[in-house]
Enzyme design. Structure first.
Site, PDB file in Angstrom:
ATOM      1  N   PHE A   1       0.905 -11.506  18.311  1.00 34.67           N
ATOM      2  CA  PHE A   1       0.624 -12.835  17.769  1.00 34.67           C
ATOM      3  C   PHE A   1      -0.832 -12.885  17.309  1.00 34.67           C
ATOM      4  O   PHE A   1      -1.681 -12.219  17.878  1.00 34.67           O
ATOM      5  CB  PHE A   1       0.891 -13.891  18.845  1.00 34.67           C
ATOM      6  CG  PHE A   1       0.974 -15.273  18.277  1.00 34.67           C
ATOM      7  CD1 PHE A   1       2.130 -15.696  17.634  1.00 34.67           C
ATOM      8  CD2 PHE A   1      -0.101 -16.146  18.349  1.00 34.67           C
ATOM      9  CE1 PHE A   1       2.209 -16.970  17.088  1.00 34.67           C
ATOM     10  CE2 PHE A   1      -0.025 -17.416  17.806  1.00 34.67           C
ATOM     11  CZ  PHE A   1       1.127 -17.833  17.180  1.00 34.67           C
ATOM     12  N   ASP A   2      -1.106 -13.674  16.271  1.00 33.98           N
ATOM     13  CA  ASP A   2      -2.453 -13.599  15.665  1.00 33.98           C
ATOM     14  C   ASP A   2      -3.586 -13.984  16.619  1.00 33.98           C
ATOM     15  O   ASP A   2      -4.673 -13.430  16.516  1.00 33.98           O
ATOM     16  CB  ASP A   2      -2.567 -14.357  14.327  1.00 33.98           C
ATOM     17  CG  ASP A   2      -1.796 -15.659  14.274  1.00 33.98           C
ATOM     18  OD1 ASP A   2      -1.189 -16.029  15.292  1.00 33.98           O
ATOM     19  OD2 ASP A   2      -1.804 -16.310  13.218  1.00 33.98           O
TER      20      ASP A   2
ATOM     21  N   ALA B   1       5.856 -17.483  24.812  1.00 33.76           N
ATOM     22  CA  ALA B   1       5.939 -18.844  24.267  1.00 33.76           C
ATOM     23  C   ALA B   1       7.393 -19.314  24.114  1.00 33.76           C
ATOM     24  O   ALA B   1       7.708 -20.467  24.330  1.00 33.76           O
ATOM     25  CB  ALA B   1       5.238 -18.899  22.918  1.00 33.76           C
TER      26      ALA B   1
ATOM     27  N   LYS C   1       5.528 -24.497  22.818  1.00 31.79           N
ATOM     28  CA  LYS C   1       6.838 -24.100  22.277  1.00 31.79           C
ATOM     29  C   LYS C   1       7.911 -24.433  23.325  1.00 31.79           C
ATOM     30  O   LYS C   1       8.289 -25.588  23.453  1.00 31.79           O
ATOM     31  CB  LYS C   1       6.841 -22.609  21.907  1.00 31.79           C
ATOM     32  CG  LYS C   1       6.137 -22.266  20.601  1.00 31.79           C
ATOM     33  CD  LYS C   1       4.656 -22.427  20.626  1.00 31.79           C
ATOM     34  CE  LYS C   1       3.949 -21.821  19.448  1.00 31.79           C
ATOM     35  NZ  LYS C   1       2.812 -20.996  19.831  1.00 31.79           N
TER      36      LYS C   1
ATOM     37  N   ASP D   1       4.193 -11.989  26.281  1.00 30.39           N
ATOM     38  CA  ASP D   1       3.705 -13.206  25.623  1.00 30.39           C
ATOM     39  C   ASP D   1       4.946 -14.070  25.411  1.00 30.39           C
ATOM     40  O   ASP D   1       5.795 -13.774  24.579  1.00 30.39           O
ATOM     41  CB  ASP D   1       3.033 -12.819  24.293  1.00 30.39           C
ATOM     42  CG  ASP D   1       2.387 -14.011  23.602  1.00 30.39           C
ATOM     43  OD1 ASP D   1       2.559 -15.152  24.073  1.00 30.39           O
ATOM     44  OD2 ASP D   1       1.719 -13.804  22.572  1.00 30.39           O
TER      45      ASP D   1
ATOM     46  N   HIS E   1      -5.576 -17.869   6.203  1.00 27.87           N
ATOM     47  CA  HIS E   1      -4.522 -18.780   5.741  1.00 27.87           C
ATOM     48  C   HIS E   1      -4.773 -20.234   6.117  1.00 27.87           C
ATOM     49  O   HIS E   1      -4.305 -21.137   5.446  1.00 27.87           O
ATOM     50  CB  HIS E   1      -3.144 -18.331   6.236  1.00 27.87           C
ATOM     51  CG  HIS E   1      -3.085 -17.974   7.693  1.00 27.87           C
ATOM     52  ND1 HIS E   1      -3.806 -16.938   8.231  1.00 27.87           N
ATOM     53  CD2 HIS E   1      -2.383 -18.508   8.721  1.00 27.87           C
ATOM     54  CE1 HIS E   1      -3.550 -16.852   9.527  1.00 27.87           C
ATOM     55  NE2 HIS E   1      -2.701 -17.788   9.852  1.00 27.87           N
TER      56      HIS E   1
ATOM     57  N   TYR F   1      -9.420 -33.658  40.659  1.00 34.98           N
ATOM     58  CA  TYR F   1     -10.060 -32.461  40.107  1.00 34.98           C
ATOM     59  C   TYR F   1      -9.491 -31.197  40.739  1.00 34.98           C
ATOM     60  O   TYR F   1      -9.209 -30.212  40.067  1.00 34.98           O
ATOM     61  CB  TYR F   1     -11.569 -32.536  40.359  1.00 34.98           C
ATOM     62  CG  TYR F   1     -12.342 -31.433  39.687  1.00 34.98           C
ATOM     63  CD1 TYR F   1     -12.863 -31.611  38.410  1.00 34.98           C
ATOM     64  CD2 TYR F   1     -12.550 -30.211  40.330  1.00 34.98           C
ATOM     65  CE1 TYR F   1     -13.556 -30.592  37.782  1.00 34.98           C
ATOM     66  CE2 TYR F   1     -13.252 -29.192  39.707  1.00 34.98           C
ATOM     67  CZ  TYR F   1     -13.763 -29.386  38.431  1.00 34.98           C
ATOM     68  OH  TYR F   1     -14.446 -28.370  37.821  1.00 34.98           O
TER      69      TYR F   1
HETATM   70  C1  LIG Z   1       1.676 -20.289  19.707  1.00 30.39           C
HETATM   71  C2  LIG Z   1       1.545 -18.945  20.283  1.00 30.39           C
HETATM   72  C3  LIG Z   1       0.344 -18.499  20.857  1.00 30.39           C
HETATM   73  C4  LIG Z   1      -0.904 -19.352  20.860  1.00 30.39           C
HETATM   74  O1  LIG Z   1      -0.697 -20.524  21.550  1.00 30.39           O
HETATM   75  P1  LIG Z   1      -1.436 -21.921  21.243  1.00 30.39           P
HETATM   76  O2  LIG Z   1      -0.844 -22.834  22.261  1.00 30.39           O
HETATM   77  O3  LIG Z   1      -1.148 -22.292  19.844  1.00 30.39           O
HETATM   78  O4  LIG Z   1      -2.892 -21.707  21.473  1.00 30.39           O
HETATM   79  C5  LIG Z   1       0.315 -17.222  21.396  1.00 30.39           C
HETATM   80  N1  LIG Z   1       1.388 -16.423  21.358  1.00 30.39           N
HETATM   81  C6  LIG Z   1       2.560 -16.817  20.818  1.00 30.39           C
HETATM   82  C7  LIG Z   1       3.719 -15.891  20.820  1.00 30.39           C
HETATM   83  C8  LIG Z   1       2.674 -18.085  20.256  1.00 30.39           C
HETATM   84  O5  LIG Z   1       3.822 -18.467  19.691  1.00 30.39           O
END
Ligand SMILES: *Cc1c(COP(=O)(O)O)cnc(C)c1O
Length: 460
Positions: free
Chosen positions: A123-124, A217, A258, A215, A452, A71
């Site tokens: 990002f959304d 990813a 990603k 951000d 969507h 843990y």
């Molecule tokens: C995929 C993504 C997110 C969200 O991540 P999840 O792992 O799907 O929750 C945030 N920002 C960017 C740029 C992403 O590509």
């Protein structure tokens, strides 16, 4: 046409299945013409997302057996922490269960009610989080980045510094709470952001004491494009480039689904001890204890290895080469795409593909359905449905500038022949493009920015 061969060979396979056109037409109807509502087993080649769909390596699978599921203070956490510190060059690492959880924590810390959050294109999931916090996310990418038909440029993900300065002047620096640079920029084609732009955006933000977040990813793909396209970086190692990128920010979030080359997980990384302590508190409430934050020990092990593999030149050359190969196949067949191709997929320009279908009749969504019907390939709309919004006062529809179909290329999953299937199917549709008509929405959920995922359509 150039194809860079896979820097691996295959020792485990997963069967996929073809279906008939009649069967797929029935599936589409049952899914109300929304690709998210199709069953994966009815999909032949799945390009709806590059998120969590990567194939792991033998070293990642082997590492999973070393998972320490304690843990608190698990060995797996310390191995992940060391790997993240190596790639990010930042000291404090808080794991999360996905990227959006890191977004949530980040929004809680940086997004402020009634203030502006500047981004290239948010990002959304951050956008949703910011809106819940009452902050205003604004997209200040360069103009070419908003135009799917613009001439190729090396860094269409860049923030426009003039727009950024103008917003600060107009609203006042006190009313800008954060700048978020998304690398690569997903919404417009996985387009990279240059080091120069990250540096200059950071300097401008610093002048006004505005914190910068990356951000990240697709950090390795962005670094690869910097190495390929930006003078002065051609001889640098990918990790030198990633560390320089993060040297210009206070905090980074990452969806490890990603460039982490794993199927689940996320990261909140920072150089500020104070921010780290705030993130720890939120992680404990929402994610899990500080040293696992919603991930199992074995998942942290896979990520520790995956992050390193994603930074290898041979992998990145093949990876971005595969995306370019698909783009080249499409261009050879006359199909309009965003150029140049970016890091994780090819984006077909719905406006130019179906010029006779107006944006309010969802040309890119129509193309997603046509592609699935034709060949069992599943792509995703990034256009009028996904990024449409409603005027808060009049309730009228507002349509986005970008109107595309994104064909994601999964990491280490499909071969060049799969990509040929996609290109040939699209070419057949393109030849009889005049025969297709638009669509209308018959169901949408209450949160417009997420409609969507669940919307229902009818063909016109
Ligand atoms: C995929 C993504 C997110 C969200 O991540 P999840 O792992 O799907 O929750 C945030 N920002 C960017 C740029 C992403 O590509």
């Amino acid at each position: 046409m150039e194809y860079i061969p896979e820097p691996f060979r295959i020792k485990m396979v997963e069967p996929i299945h073809k279906t008939t056109k009649e069967y797929r037409q029935q599936c589409l109807k049952e899914a109300q013409y929304n690709a998210f509502r199709l069953k994966a087993r009815d999909v032949y080649i799945d390009c709806i997302t590059d998120s969590g769909t990567s194939a792991m390596s033998q070293n990642q699978w082997a590492a999973m057996f070393m998972g320490d599921e304690s843990y608190a203070g698990a060995e797996s956490f310390y191995r992940l922490e060391a790997s993240v510190q190596d790639v990010f060059g930042m000291p404090y690492v808080q794991p999360t269960h996905q990227g959006r959880a890191a977004d949530y924590i980040m929004a809680q810390i940086y997004a402020k009610k009634g203030k502006y959050a500047i981004g290239n294109m948010h990002f959304d999931t951050f956008r949703g989080n910011a809106e819940v916090m009452g902050a205003y996310p604004v997209d200040l990418c360069i103009d070419e980045g908003f135009d799917a038909a613009s001439d190729p440029l090396p860094f269409k993900g860049n923030i426009d510094l003039n727009k950024m300065q103008a917003l600060i002047d107009e609203k006042g620096a006190d009313n800008v709470c954060v700048v978020i640079i998304t690398v690569t920029c997903n919404n417009n084609g996985g387009q990279p952001v240059s080091m120069q732009n990250i540096r200059e955006v950071s300097a401008l933000a610093k002048k006004y004491n505005i914190p910068v977040v990356i951000d990240s990813a697709r950090l390795a793909e962005n670094a690869w494009f910097i190495k390929q396209r930006e003078p002065g970086y051609e001889n640098k190692e990918i990790k030198e480039i990633t560390r320089e990128m993060f040297s210009y920010c206070e905090t980074a979030t990452m969806s490890s689904k990603k460039d982490g080359l794993v199927n689940i997980g996320g990261l909140f990384v920072t150089r500020s001890e104070d921010v780290y302590h705030q993130a720890n508190q939120m992680a404990i409430v929402h994610e899990g204890f500080i040293t696992y934050g919603g991930m199992s020990g074995r998942d942290m092990e896979a990520l520790a290895v995956g992050l390193q593999e994603a930074c290898e030149d041979s992998y990145l050359e093949y990876r971005t080469g595969q995306v370019k190969f698909l783009g080249d196949l499409l261009m050879e067949r006359g199909i309009p795409i965003i150029q140049p191709t970016g890091g994780h997929g090819v984006y077909v320009d719905g406006r130019r593909f179906f010029p006779h279908i107006p944006q309010h009749e969802f040309p890119s969504q129509r193309l997603v359905c046509a592609l699935y019907e034709e060949s069992g390939v599943r792509a995703v709309e990034i256009g009028a449905c996904a990024f449409g919004s409603k005027d808060p006062v009049t309730g009228e529809d507002i349509f986005p500038e970008l109107e595309t179909m994104r064909i994601c290329v999964n990491r280490r999953v499909y071969t060049s022949d799969h990509l040929r299937v996609i290109a040939d199917a699209l070419a057949r549709i393109y030849e009889r493009r005049d025969q297709y008509k638009g669509m209308k929405i018959v169901y949408e959920g209450p949160i417009v920015s997420l409609r969507h995922f669940t919307a229902g359509f009818e063909l016109l």
